[in-house]
Design a protein around this motif. Structure first.
Motif, short mmCIF file in Angstrom:
data_model
loop_
_atom_site.label_atom_id
_atom_site.label_comp_id
_atom_site.label_asym_id
_atom_site.label_seq_id
_atom_site.Cartn_x
_atom_site.Cartn_y
_atom_site.Cartn_z
N ILE A 132 0.83 -1.23 -0.03
CA ILE A 132 0.09 -0.09 -0.05
C ILE A 132 0.80 0.88 0.09
O ILE A 132 0.55 2.20 -0.77
CB ILE A 132 -0.99 0.06 1.10
N GLU A 133 1.87 1.27 0.86
CA GLU A 133 2.90 2.49 0.91
C GLU A 133 3.40 2.57 -0.43
O GLU A 133 3.64 3.92 -0.91
CB GLU A 133 3.95 2.09 1.72
N GLU A 134 3.64 1.68 -1.48
CA GLU A 134 4.39 1.75 -2.48
C GLU A 134 3.45 2.20 -3.53
O GLU A 134 3.53 3.13 -4.55
CB GLU A 134 5.30 0.56 -2.92
N PHE A 135 2.22 1.55 -3.64
CA PHE A 135 1.04 1.97 -4.48
C PHE A 135 0.91 3.56 -4.24
O PHE A 135 0.56 4.23 -5.09
CB PHE A 135 -0.06 1.17 -4.00
N LEU A 136 0.76 3.97 -2.78
CA LEU A 136 0.48 5.24 -2.61
C LEU A 136 1.78 6.34 -3.28
O LEU A 136 1.18 7.27 -3.78
CB LEU A 136 0.63 5.68 -1.06
N ARG A 137 2.90 5.87 -3.22
CA ARG A 137 3.99 6.55 -4.03
C ARG A 137 3.55 6.59 -5.22
O ARG A 137 3.85 7.77 -6.05
CB ARG A 137 5.38 5.99 -3.58
N LEU A 138 3.57 5.39 -5.98
CA LEU A 138 3.66 5.19 -7.39
C LEU A 138 1.93 5.81 -8.03
O LEU A 138 2.05 6.55 -9.14
CB LEU A 138 3.41 3.70 -7.61
N TYR A 139 0.98 5.76 -7.18
CA TYR A 139 -0.33 6.31 -7.70
C TYR A 139 -0.99 7.30 -6.89
O TYR A 139 -2.32 7.40 -6.67
CB TYR A 139 -1.15 5.20 -8.09
N THR A 140 -0.24 8.23 -6.47
CA THR A 140 -0.48 9.26 -5.61
C THR A 140 -1.74 9.99 -6.31
O THR A 140 -1.54 10.58 -7.32
CB THR A 140 0.74 10.38 -5.47
N PRO A 141 -2.93 10.11 -5.68
CA PRO A 141 -4.18 10.43 -6.64
C PRO A 141 -4.29 11.93 -6.56
O PRO A 141 -5.28 12.35 -7.27
CB PRO A 141 -5.30 9.96 -5.68
N TYR A 142 -3.33 12.81 -6.08
CA TYR A 142 -3.70 14.25 -6.38
C TYR A 142 -2.56 15.02 -6.93
O TYR A 142 -1.34 14.63 -6.76
CB TYR A 142 -3.78 15.04 -4.80
N ARG A 143 -2.74 15.89 -7.96
CA ARG A 143 -1.91 16.63 -8.64
C ARG A 143 -2.34 18.14 -8.64
O ARG A 143 -1.54 18.94 -9.40
CB ARG A 143 -1.82 16.17 -10.03
N GLY A 144 -3.29 18.44 -8.15
CA GLY A 144 -3.91 19.90 -8.12
C GLY A 144 -4.12 20.82 -6.95
O GLY A 144 -4.66 21.57 -6.92
N PHE A 145 -3.57 20.03 -5.74
CA PHE A 145 -3.73 20.90 -4.37
C PHE A 145 -2.94 22.23 -4.67
O PHE A 145 -1.74 21.94 -5.29
CB PHE A 145 -3.14 20.26 -3.35
N ALA A 146 -3.45 23.39 -4.25
CA ALA A 146 -2.72 24.69 -4.68
C ALA A 146 -2.25 25.51 -3.51
O ALA A 146 -2.88 25.25 -2.02
CB ALA A 146 -3.96 25.39 -5.56
N ARG A 147 -1.52 26.25 -3.69
CA ARG A 147 -1.02 27.37 -2.94
C ARG A 147 -0.85 28.59 -3.45
O ARG A 147 -0.85 28.77 -4.92
CB ARG A 147 0.29 27.15 -2.15
#
Length: 393
Positions: free
Chosen positions: A267-282
């Protein structure tokens, strides 16, 4: 202003990560004209540094790209410290590993019930038939919602997700307003029928006092509205992406089925490989120069966590799945800084149980068609058609 990439172009399940690899190498601080213009940080160190530096990179002006907050501020994500802290402090104890562990039997039952119907049928869509429903049912259990509210949340949550993925502003506003109505109903019910602050997030928020005063009710409603959505979409997309990977890698699928003790590490490696976010903004409060490019104050900046987690300067062979990655703790799957995901323990529980039950449901599964990709701000699978093998008689 240069236009370095276009997030509105058609994508496949795999194409965004290929595009981000090129940007990391050639344009790690990129600009797009989409949605009124925004910047995107592609490298791990830049993303991690911006997420941690909340004094320079604030979240209260815009917290996601494209901007979808039309109906008010939703703590804690929409606020900066110290304003966001009372909301997060009220939520965090109810999402601790110890508290979340109590949900495991319910999550497992939810997963088994959903998967059983798919296996009997012999096929289905991992997202539409399984992962889109499981987080909603889990969150409803955690929030002590009645069955009727679960059905409503399932219906409206699906509409909201589809509207965002389709960049349908009107439908997004409509479904968001409905989610606000649900949140107001939850708050009104807890005011009339309070529960223990150790057992119920809404009651905990209502009990908070800052300088002797309660939190503004509309901000509590906004917090519940935020909770209703954040914990629904990401696990749904993530489980879909895991299913795609395992359908393509039968050896890994069989190994995890035979050795379930490996699932937490997987699960930890899947979370790295398929992180589901690309649009969190600052938004930077002053002009900032990163890798030679100056981002003017006040312009939105996407922290592309999905790209950061495939940065070869941090992760060896970043596109490969490796169970024994020595620096997996460098993953930014749950963010960094004061807005690091408060629900990480619940997300891990959901993903672990979902994967265990998916592997146990049938001797094997395979893709029955091409997975449908999500669009900004998520990255991953929105639809994953599969077929299940039948157990030997």
């Amino acid at each position: 202003m240069s236009h370095d990439f276009d997030p509105l172009l058609p994508e496949t399940f795999d194409s965004p990560n290929a595009d981000y690899a090129v940007l990391r190498a050639t344009c790690p601080v990129a600009h797009s004209d989409a949605w009124g213009g925004f910047w995107a940080l592609m490298k791990h160190d830049d993303v991690a540094a911006a997420a941690a530096d909340w004094q320079t990179f604030i979240t209260s002006q815009q917290n996601v790209i494209p901007k979808v907050a039309f109906t008010g501020r939703r703590p804690p994500l929409h606020l900066d410290p110290p304003e966001h802290t009372p909301y997060r402090r009220a939520i965090a104890p109810l999402l601790s590993e110890r508290r979340v562990a109590k949900l495991e039997p319910a999550v497992r039952r939810i997963c088994r019930d959903l998967l059983a119907a798919m296996v009997v049928q012999g096929s289905g869509d991992i997202v539409a038939d399984f992962s889109a429903h499981m987080p909603i049912a889990t969150f409803a259990t955690w929030m002590n919602l009645p069955p009727a509210a679960v059905e409503e949340l399932t219906r409206v949550g699906k509409r909201y997700n589809i509207a965002i993925q389709a960049n349908d502003i009107d439908a997004t506003k409509e479904s968001s307003a409905l989610l606000y109505d649900m949140a107001r109903g939850v708050v009104a019910d807890r005011k009339a029928n309070p529960m223990s602050i150790d057992e119920d997030v809404t009651s905990a928020l209502l009990a908070v006092r800052v300088d002797g005063e309660p939190l503004p009710e509309e901000m509590i409603v906004g917090t519940i509205r935020q909770v209703l959505v954040v914990g629904i979409i990401a696990p749904s997309v993530m489980i879909g992406s895991i299913a795609v990977h395992l359908a393509r890698d039968r050896a890994l699928q069989d190994r995890l089925r035979a050795e379930p003790a490996l699932v937490p590490a997987a699960i930890e490696e899947f979370l790295r490989l398929y992180t589901p976010y690309r649009g969190f903004a600052r938004t930077a409060v002053r002009d900032v120069t990163i890798r030679g490019r100056t981002i003017p104050a006040g312009e939105p900046i996407a922290l592309v966590y999905a790209s950061a987690n495939r940065d070869a300067d941090v992760f060896e062979a970043p596109d490969e799945f490796r169970l024994d990655r020595p620096n997996i703790k460098d993953s930014v799957a749950f963010g960094r800084g004061p807005h690091m995901c408060v629900g990480a323990a619940l997300a891990r529980l959901e993903l672990q149980v979902a994967l265990e039950e998916l592997l146990a449901a049938a001797p094997g599964f395979a893709l029955a068609g091409e997975p449908m990709p999500t669009r900004f701000p998520e990255i991953g699978a929105l639809a994953v058609p599969v077929t299940f093998e039948k157990a030997a008689a």
